[in-house]
Design a protein around this motif. Structure first.
Motif, PDB file in Angstrom:
ATOM      1  N   ILE A 117       0.822  -1.206   0.000  1.00 28.80           N
ATOM      2  CA  ILE A 117       0.000   0.000   0.000  1.00 28.80           C
ATOM      3  C   ILE A 117       0.858   1.259   0.000  1.00 28.80           C
ATOM      4  CG2 ILE A 117      -1.919  -1.118   1.179  1.00 28.80           C
ATOM      5  CD1 ILE A 117      -0.980   0.216   3.760  1.00 28.80           C
ATOM      6  N   CYS A 118       2.186   1.100  -0.029  1.00 26.54           N
ATOM      7  CA  CYS A 118       3.051   2.277   0.041  1.00 26.54           C
ATOM      8  C   CYS A 118       4.084   2.331  -1.076  1.00 26.54           C
ATOM      9  CB  CYS A 118       3.766   2.334   1.392  1.00 26.54           C
ATOM     10  SG  CYS A 118       4.976   1.025   1.618  1.00 26.54           S
ATOM     11  N   ALA A 119       4.279   1.244  -1.807  1.00 29.56           N
ATOM     12  CA  ALA A 119       5.308   1.211  -2.843  1.00 29.56           C
ATOM     13  C   ALA A 119       4.700   0.818  -4.182  1.00 29.56           C
ATOM     14  CB  ALA A 119       6.415   0.221  -2.476  1.00 29.56           C
ATOM     15  N   PRO A 120       5.053   1.520  -5.255  1.00 28.48           N
ATOM     16  CA  PRO A 120       4.573   1.116  -6.579  1.00 28.48           C
ATOM     17  C   PRO A 120       5.263  -0.162  -7.029  1.00 28.48           C
ATOM     18  CG  PRO A 120       6.126   2.948  -6.766  1.00 28.48           C
ATOM     19  CD  PRO A 120       5.890   2.730  -5.294  1.00 28.48           C
ATOM     20  N   LEU A 121       4.488  -1.182  -7.358  1.00 30.47           N
ATOM     21  CA  LEU A 121       5.034  -2.453  -7.822  1.00 30.47           C
ATOM     22  C   LEU A 121       4.826  -2.592  -9.324  1.00 30.47           C
ATOM     23  CD1 LEU A 121       3.783  -4.725  -4.895  1.00 30.47           C
ATOM     24  CD2 LEU A 121       5.966  -3.525  -5.120  1.00 30.47           C
ATOM     25  N   SER A 122       5.308  -3.684  -9.884  1.00 30.73           N
ATOM     26  CA  SER A 122       5.268  -3.851 -11.344  1.00 30.73           C
ATOM     27  C   SER A 122       3.864  -4.120 -11.854  1.00 30.73           C
ATOM     28  CB  SER A 122       6.192  -4.997 -11.763  1.00 30.73           C
ATOM     29  OG  SER A 122       5.723  -6.229 -11.228  1.00 30.73           O
ATOM     30  N   ASN A 123       2.983  -4.672 -10.992  1.00 35.46           N
ATOM     31  CA  ASN A 123       1.612  -5.012 -11.395  1.00 35.46           C
ATOM     32  C   ASN A 123       1.587  -5.924 -12.615  1.00 35.46           C
ATOM     33  OD1 ASN A 123       0.488  -3.490  -9.314  1.00 35.46           O
ATOM     34  ND2 ASN A 123       0.474  -1.634 -10.540  1.00 35.46           N
ATOM     35  N   THR A 124       2.526  -6.847 -12.658  1.00 34.60           N
ATOM     36  CA  THR A 124       2.597  -7.841 -13.729  1.00 34.60           C
ATOM     37  C   THR A 124       2.532  -9.235 -13.115  1.00 34.60           C
ATOM     38  OG1 THR A 124       5.021  -7.933 -13.665  1.00 34.60           O
ATOM     39  CG2 THR A 124       4.005  -6.320 -15.159  1.00 34.60           C
ATOM     40  N   ALA A 125       2.309 -10.237 -13.954  1.00 36.29           N
ATOM     41  CA  ALA A 125       2.305 -11.626 -13.501  1.00 36.29           C
ATOM     42  C   ALA A 125       3.100 -12.456 -14.498  1.00 36.29           C
ATOM     43  CB  ALA A 125       0.876 -12.156 -13.390  1.00 36.29           C
ATOM     44  N   SER A 126       3.757 -13.481 -14.021  1.00 35.51           N
ATOM     45  CA  SER A 126       4.532 -14.333 -14.913  1.00 35.51           C
ATOM     46  C   SER A 126       4.422 -15.786 -14.477  1.00 35.51           C
ATOM     47  CB  SER A 126       6.009 -13.910 -14.936  1.00 35.51           C
ATOM     48  OG  SER A 126       6.595 -14.043 -13.658  1.00 35.51           O
ATOM     49  N   VAL A 127       4.506 -16.677 -15.466  1.00 38.20           N
ATOM     50  CA  VAL A 127       4.485 -18.115 -15.228  1.00 38.20           C
ATOM     51  C   VAL A 127       5.707 -18.702 -15.917  1.00 38.20           C
ATOM     52  CG1 VAL A 127       3.235 -20.262 -15.543  1.00 38.20           C
ATOM     53  CG2 VAL A 127       1.964 -18.141 -15.138  1.00 38.20           C
ATOM     54  N   SER A 128       6.540 -19.395 -15.152  1.00 40.23           N
ATOM     55  CA  SER A 128       7.766 -19.976 -15.702  1.00 40.23           C
ATOM     56  C   SER A 128       7.708 -21.488 -15.605  1.00 40.23           C
ATOM     57  CB  SER A 128       8.997 -19.460 -14.942  1.00 40.23           C
ATOM     58  OG  SER A 128       9.106 -18.056 -15.056  1.00 40.23           O
ATOM     59  N   GLY A 129       8.183 -22.154 -16.638  1.00 43.75           N
ATOM     60  CA  GLY A 129       8.212 -23.610 -16.658  1.00 43.75           C
ATOM     61  C   GLY A 129       9.370 -24.112 -17.484  1.00 43.75           C
ATOM     62  N   THR A 130       9.386 -25.398 -17.717  1.00 43.20           N
ATOM     63  CA  THR A 130      10.493 -26.012 -18.446  1.00 43.20           C
ATOM     64  C   THR A 130      10.525 -25.607 -19.918  1.00 43.20           C
ATOM     65  OG1 THR A 130       9.126 -27.962 -18.855  1.00 43.20           O
ATOM     66  CG2 THR A 130      10.536 -27.994 -16.900  1.00 43.20           C
ATOM     67  N   LYS A 131       9.388 -25.128 -20.441  1.00 41.30           N
ATOM     68  CA  LYS A 131       9.326 -24.778 -21.854  1.00 41.30           C
ATOM     69  C   LYS A 131       9.360 -23.272 -22.109  1.00 41.30           C
ATOM     70  CE  LYS A 131       6.791 -28.949 -23.175  1.00 41.30           C
ATOM     71  NZ  LYS A 131       5.583 -29.501 -23.867  1.00 41.30           N
ATOM     72  N   GLY A 132       9.559 -22.484 -21.065  1.00 39.37           N
ATOM     73  CA  GLY A 132       9.647 -21.042 -21.271  1.00 39.37           C
ATOM     74  C   GLY A 132       8.865 -20.268 -20.232  1.00 39.37           C
ATOM     75  N   MET A 133       8.624 -18.985 -20.531  1.00 39.88           N
ATOM     76  CA  MET A 133       7.939 -18.110 -19.593  1.00 39.88           C
ATOM     77  C   MET A 133       6.885 -17.280 -20.311  1.00 39.88           C
ATOM     78  SD  MET A 133       9.472 -15.237 -16.931  1.00 39.88           S
ATOM     79  CE  MET A 133      10.177 -14.216 -18.222  1.00 39.88           C
ATOM     80  N   ALA A 134       5.764 -17.093 -19.646  1.00 39.36           N
ATOM     81  CA  ALA A 134       4.696 -16.227 -20.139  1.00 39.36           C
ATOM     82  C   ALA A 134       4.549 -15.065 -19.164  1.00 39.36           C
ATOM     83  CB  ALA A 134       3.381 -16.985 -20.255  1.00 39.36           C
ATOM     84  N   GLN A 135       4.451 -13.847 -19.680  1.00 41.97           N
ATOM     85  CA  GLN A 135       4.317 -12.657 -18.861  1.00 41.97           C
ATOM     86  C   GLN A 135       3.032 -11.922 -19.216  1.00 41.97           C
ATOM     87  OE1 GLN A 135       8.350 -11.338 -20.244  1.00 41.97           O
ATOM     88  NE2 GLN A 135       8.567 -10.712 -18.109  1.00 41.97           N
ATOM     89  N   VAL A 136       2.240 -11.633 -18.192  1.00 43.61           N
ATOM     90  CA  VAL A 136       1.048 -10.812 -18.354  1.00 43.61           C
ATOM     91  C   VAL A 136       1.425  -9.407 -17.922  1.00 43.61           C
ATOM     92  CG1 VAL A 136      -1.372 -10.505 -17.742  1.00 43.61           C
ATOM     93  CG2 VAL A 136      -0.396 -12.803 -17.832  1.00 43.61           C
ATOM     94  N   LEU A 137       1.345  -8.456 -18.847  1.00 42.38           N
ATOM     95  CA  LEU A 137       1.834  -7.116 -18.568  1.00 42.38           C
ATOM     96  C   LEU A 137       0.813  -6.289 -17.794  1.00 42.38           C
ATOM     97  CD1 LEU A 137       3.690  -6.306 -21.916  1.00 42.38           C
ATOM     98  CD2 LEU A 137       4.488  -7.546 -19.896  1.00 42.38           C
ATOM     99  N   GLU A 138       1.289  -5.173 -17.279  1.00 44.78           N
ATOM    100  CA  GLU A 138       0.470  -4.282 -16.455  1.00 44.78           C
ATOM    101  C   GLU A 138      -0.715  -3.699 -17.218  1.00 44.78           C
ATOM    102  OE1 GLU A 138       1.100  -0.312 -13.631  1.00 44.78           O
ATOM    103  OE2 GLU A 138       2.587  -0.843 -15.144  1.00 44.78           O
ATOM    104  N   PRO A 139      -1.866  -3.612 -16.545  1.00 42.06           N
ATOM    105  CA  PRO A 139      -2.234  -4.174 -15.243  1.00 42.06           C
ATOM    106  C   PRO A 139      -2.687  -5.623 -15.408  1.00 42.06           C
ATOM    107  CG  PRO A 139      -4.033  -2.840 -16.088  1.00 42.06           C
ATOM    108  CD  PRO A 139      -2.930  -2.752 -17.104  1.00 42.06           C
ATOM    109  N   PHE A 140      -2.064  -6.541 -14.691  1.00 38.51           N
ATOM    110  CA  PHE A 140      -2.276  -7.973 -14.956  1.00 38.51           C
ATOM    111  C   PHE A 140      -3.693  -8.441 -14.655  1.00 38.51           C
ATOM    112  CE2 PHE A 140      -1.260  -8.104 -10.454  1.00 38.51           C
ATOM    113  CZ  PHE A 140      -2.056  -9.123  -9.973  1.00 38.51           C
ATOM    114  N   TRP A 141      -4.450  -7.681 -13.834  1.00 34.97           N
ATOM    115  CA  TRP A 141      -5.821  -8.117 -13.519  1.00 34.97           C
ATOM    116  C   TRP A 141      -6.805  -7.758 -14.639  1.00 34.97           C
ATOM    117  CZ3 TRP A 141      -3.036  -4.467 -10.836  1.00 34.97           C
ATOM    118  CH2 TRP A 141      -3.408  -3.144 -11.040  1.00 34.97           C
ATOM    119  N   CYS A 142      -6.395  -6.897 -15.549  1.00 26.03           N
ATOM    120  CA  CYS A 142      -7.228  -6.589 -16.720  1.00 26.03           C
ATOM    121  C   CYS A 142      -6.298  -6.234 -17.881  1.00 26.03           C
ATOM    122  CB  CYS A 142      -8.208  -5.457 -16.427  1.00 26.03           C
ATOM    123  SG  CYS A 142      -7.458  -3.985 -15.715  1.00 26.03           S
ATOM    124  N   PRO A 143      -5.513  -7.213 -18.339  1.00 23.17           N
ATOM    125  CA  PRO A 143      -4.437  -6.939 -19.291  1.00 23.17           C
ATOM    126  C   PRO A 143      -4.907  -6.861 -20.742  1.00 23.17           C
ATOM    127  CG  PRO A 143      -4.463  -9.246 -18.772  1.00 23.17           C
ATOM    128  CD  PRO A 143      -5.546  -8.614 -17.937  1.00 23.17           C
TER     129      PRO A 143
END
Length: 218
Positions: A117-143
């Motif tokens: 509630i006091c620091a600006p964060l990236s507001n992104t989400a990422s999923v990493s696995g053996t085959k690579g990574m997927a990133q949901v960019l800001e704002p991740f709750w409604c990208p």
């Protein structure tokens, strides 16, 4: 649960002791927290040196007081509590403005999320696995943007000329509304995309987090 004071190091050579401490929590399974604390503190952790460097573990809690005391003794943490409620009520520990939660799922899968509630964060989400990574960019709750294995994809919102919304990308709610309409027309009582069990699981996780950090509602 482990609670610690964290002073953020800023560019420009500012003395970390001149910065106000921030309160943060790490909450999760004991094995996950212990591994996190070891990575955070290192093998040569000393409380006095840690405070100057900007990181001081101040308290630990567990449902079993003896386990909390043993964890505190092992990592030289000054306070141990037999419940998360006791930890949250300690006036010397402080109010949480940043919380990090560690989750463990079957199949050795792990997840973590941080909110503040006091620091600006990236507001992104990422999923990493053996085959690579997927990133949901800001704002991740409604990208509208997704990056999969380095490939950037965009999902434009429907046009809404002359309309104002209360939240960023609010026009994206139309997709949820359409899906609900499709379910109703098919006589479905819940969504096959987001079934009730998933909603209940999310609610249970958030409720456990609130209990752990001492948040209560009237």
């Amino acid at each position: 649960m482990v609670k610690y004071d964290r002073k953020e190091l800023r560019p420009g050579g500012m003395d970390p002791e001149q910065l106000p401490p921030q309160k943060e929590e790490i909450w999760g399974l004991e094995t996950d927290v212990e591994r996190w604390v070891k990575e955070l503190l290192g093998d040569s952790y000393k409380p006095a040196e840690a405070f100057v460097s900007g990181l001081l573990v101040v308290a630990v809690a567990a449902r079993d007081l003896s386990r909390a005391k043993e964890f505190a003794r092992k990592h030289d943490i000054p306070k141990a509590y037999g419940s998360y409620e006791e930890l949250a009520k300690d006036p010397n520990v402080g109010v949480d403005d940043t919380v990090t939660v560690l989750l463990q799922y079957p199949g050795e899968l792990q997840a973590s999320f941080t909110c503040s509630i006091c620091a600006p964060l990236s507001n992104t989400a990422s999923v990493s696995g053996t085959k690579g990574m997927a990133q949901v960019l800001e704002p991740f709750w409604c990208p509208t943007e997704l990056v999969v294995k380095g490939e950037h994809k965009e999902f434009p919102l429907p046009p809404t000329p002359g309309k104002e919304f209360n939240f960023p990308n609010g026009a994206g709610m139309v997709y949820e509304a359409k899906h609900v309409r499709e379910c109703l027309r098919k006589g479905l009582k819940e969504s096959p995309v987001m079934p009730l069990v998933e909603s209940e699981l999310l609610a249970d996780i958030l409720e456990e987090v609130r209990k752990a950090i001492g948040v209560t509602f009237p």
